[in-house]
Design a protein around this motif. Structure first.
Motif, PDB file in Angstrom:
ATOM      1  N   UNK A 198       0.834  -1.198   0.000  1.00 18.96           N
ATOM      2  CA  UNK A 198       0.000   0.000   0.000  1.00 18.96           C
ATOM      3  C   UNK A 198       0.872   1.253   0.000  1.00 18.96           C
ATOM      4  N   UNK A 199       1.966   1.203  -0.731  1.00 19.76           N
ATOM      5  CA  UNK A 199       2.850   2.357  -0.857  1.00 19.76           C
ATOM      6  C   UNK A 199       2.371   3.269  -1.973  1.00 19.76           C
ATOM      7  N   UNK A 200       3.015   4.411  -2.107  1.00 21.59           N
ATOM      8  CA  UNK A 200       2.582   5.427  -3.066  1.00 21.59           C
ATOM      9  C   UNK A 200       2.605   4.921  -4.506  1.00 21.59           C
ATOM     10  N   UNK A 201       3.587   4.110  -4.848  1.00 23.08           N
ATOM     11  CA  UNK A 201       3.686   3.614  -6.222  1.00 23.08           C
ATOM     12  C   UNK A 201       2.483   2.748  -6.581  1.00 23.08           C
ATOM     13  N   UNK A 239      -0.642   4.960  -6.813  1.00 27.92           N
ATOM     14  CA  UNK A 239      -0.656   5.756  -8.043  1.00 27.92           C
ATOM     15  C   UNK A 239      -1.087   4.904  -9.240  1.00 27.92           C
ATOM     16  N   UNK A 240      -0.568   3.699  -9.315  1.00 32.52           N
ATOM     17  CA  UNK A 240      -0.930   2.820 -10.439  1.00 32.52           C
ATOM     18  C   UNK A 240      -2.412   2.462 -10.413  1.00 32.52           C
ATOM     19  N   UNK A 241      -2.941   2.212  -9.219  1.00 29.73           N
ATOM     20  CA  UNK A 241      -4.359   1.863  -9.113  1.00 29.73           C
ATOM     21  C   UNK A 241      -5.257   3.038  -9.473  1.00 29.73           C
ATOM     22  N   UNK A 242      -4.862   4.246  -9.081  1.00 32.72           N
ATOM     23  CA  UNK A 242      -5.637   5.423  -9.459  1.00 32.72           C
ATOM     24  C   UNK A 242      -5.608   5.609 -10.969  1.00 32.72           C
ATOM     25  N   UNK A 243      -4.448   5.435 -11.580  1.00 34.49           N
ATOM     26  CA  UNK A 243      -4.336   5.601 -13.029  1.00 34.49           C
ATOM     27  C   UNK A 243      -5.216   4.590 -13.760  1.00 34.49           C
TER      28      UNK A 243
END
Length: 345
Positions: free
Chosen positions: A121-124, A127-131
């Motif tokens: 559940x890190x930022x990377x 970010x990928x899930x939001x994209x």
């Protein structure tokens, strides 16, 4: 000898009585806990059934994710909530922004009405899930990405991973990837032990928090969101997702530290007012000197964001706490609208 044997009988009877009382007490505690857990479960189930999420549920990598878009116009504004929070924290901002452009809030995996997803559940990963969510929803134009607190760190990483997809970045009292030294009291507030999390989860799961009316608390001005807030406040599985994000925070900071600068990307830095009086809950625990040191360090972190772009701007929301969107939604809305206006020119 006869007297000795007789003397042991009352003692044995006394221990039997004590054990019986203790056993009965345990039965009562277990019974009350079971009743409380069932009560909380049924209440949460009722609230979630009576308050379905607004917007749409999309499948992302096989898991449901919740996206709530209102208004029309371009660019689309995407609201990223803070660490451990859902879409409802934007209840004072989204309706106002939607009057001028399409505005979307969403629930990260495991929060609100989005299902948990495997992996870190890190930022990377976030970010990928939001994209992926925006792609499934058909939002393919460059967006203005707004991130509060830990969400600001996630938004920064998103902008680095997908620069062509971001028309502007708004950091609302955002976490710093390389935090400056802070007073001991501040570090202590940021640290949570597994025992504290376990205690909180137990209180929620067994209905203790509900009995104390903590499940029905709705911040002033968010009455229109009351049903959704109550439906997720004591939904205890969310606490596990909070822990997962918290455990990954160090990795998220390291990922954020590798980002930037962002060239001429318009960046708006919105900061809390550190000149406001010390919060009441800290006044008996923190010295004035420690509070001043914390405030100065926080301001330095916020000023450092200005170096991320040649088109950066910082605004301090007077009288606000860390939750600018609650205390000064007018500033948040007006400044984002101003950034959008410059973007349209």
């Amino acid at each position: 000898m006869r007297h000795g044997k007789q003397g042991t009988k009352p003692r044995r009877r006394g221990w039997r009585i004590v054990r019986a009382i203790a056993f009965g007490f345990c039965i009562i505690v277990v019974g009350l806990g079971s009743v409380g857990a069932l009560w909380n479960y049924l209440a949460v189930r009722r609230d979630r059934a009576n308050n379905p999420p607004p917007g749409h549920i999309y499948e992302v990598a096989g898991y449901p994710m919740h996206l709530y878009c209102t208004g029309t116009g371009s660019p689309t504004v995407i609201l990223e909530s803070g660490h451990g929070e859902d879409f409802t924290v934007w209840g004072k901002v989204q309706p106002a922004l939607s009057k001028g452009t399409r505005t979307c809030s969403y629930d990260r995996a495991g929060f609100g009405w989005s299902a948990p997803q495997p992996g870190e559940r890190d930022a990377a990963h976030i970010a990928r899930q939001l994209h992926a969510l925006l792609a499934v929803a058909g939002i393919d134009e460059p967006v203005v990405l707004v991130g509060h607190s830990g969400g600001g760190l996630y938004a920064r990483v998103y902008a680095a991973y997908y620069p062509a997809a971001v028309a502007g970045l708004v950091l609302v009292d955002a976490y710093s990837p390389t935090p400056l030294p802070k007073p001991a009291f501040s570090r202590a507030l940021d640290q949570h032990s597994w025992l504290q999390f376990a205690a909180v989860k137990t209180m929620v799961a067994l209905g203790v928090a509900r009995a104390a009316s903590q499940c029905d608390e709705v911040p002033s001005g968010l009455e229109a969101y009351a049903g959704w807030i109550k439906a997720s406040t004591c939904y205890y599985p969310v606490l596990d997702e909070y822990v997962r994000e918290d455990n990954a925070l160090g990795t998220s900071r390291a990922e954020g530290a590798k980002t930037g600068p962002f060239g001429s990307l318009p960046i708006l830095v919105l900061s809390q007012d550190t000149t406001r009086p010390m919060p009441a809950f800290l006044q008996k625990r923190v010295s004035a000197a420690d509070w001043a040191a914390y405030s100065a360090a926080h301001d330095e972190e916020q000023v450092a964001y200005l170096r991320l772009s040649t088109q950066s701007r910082r605004v301090v929301a007077k009288g606000s706490s860390h939750y600018l969107q609650y205390d000064r939604p007018d500033v948040v809305v007006n400044e984002i609208e101003s950034l959008i206006g410059r973007n349209r020119q």
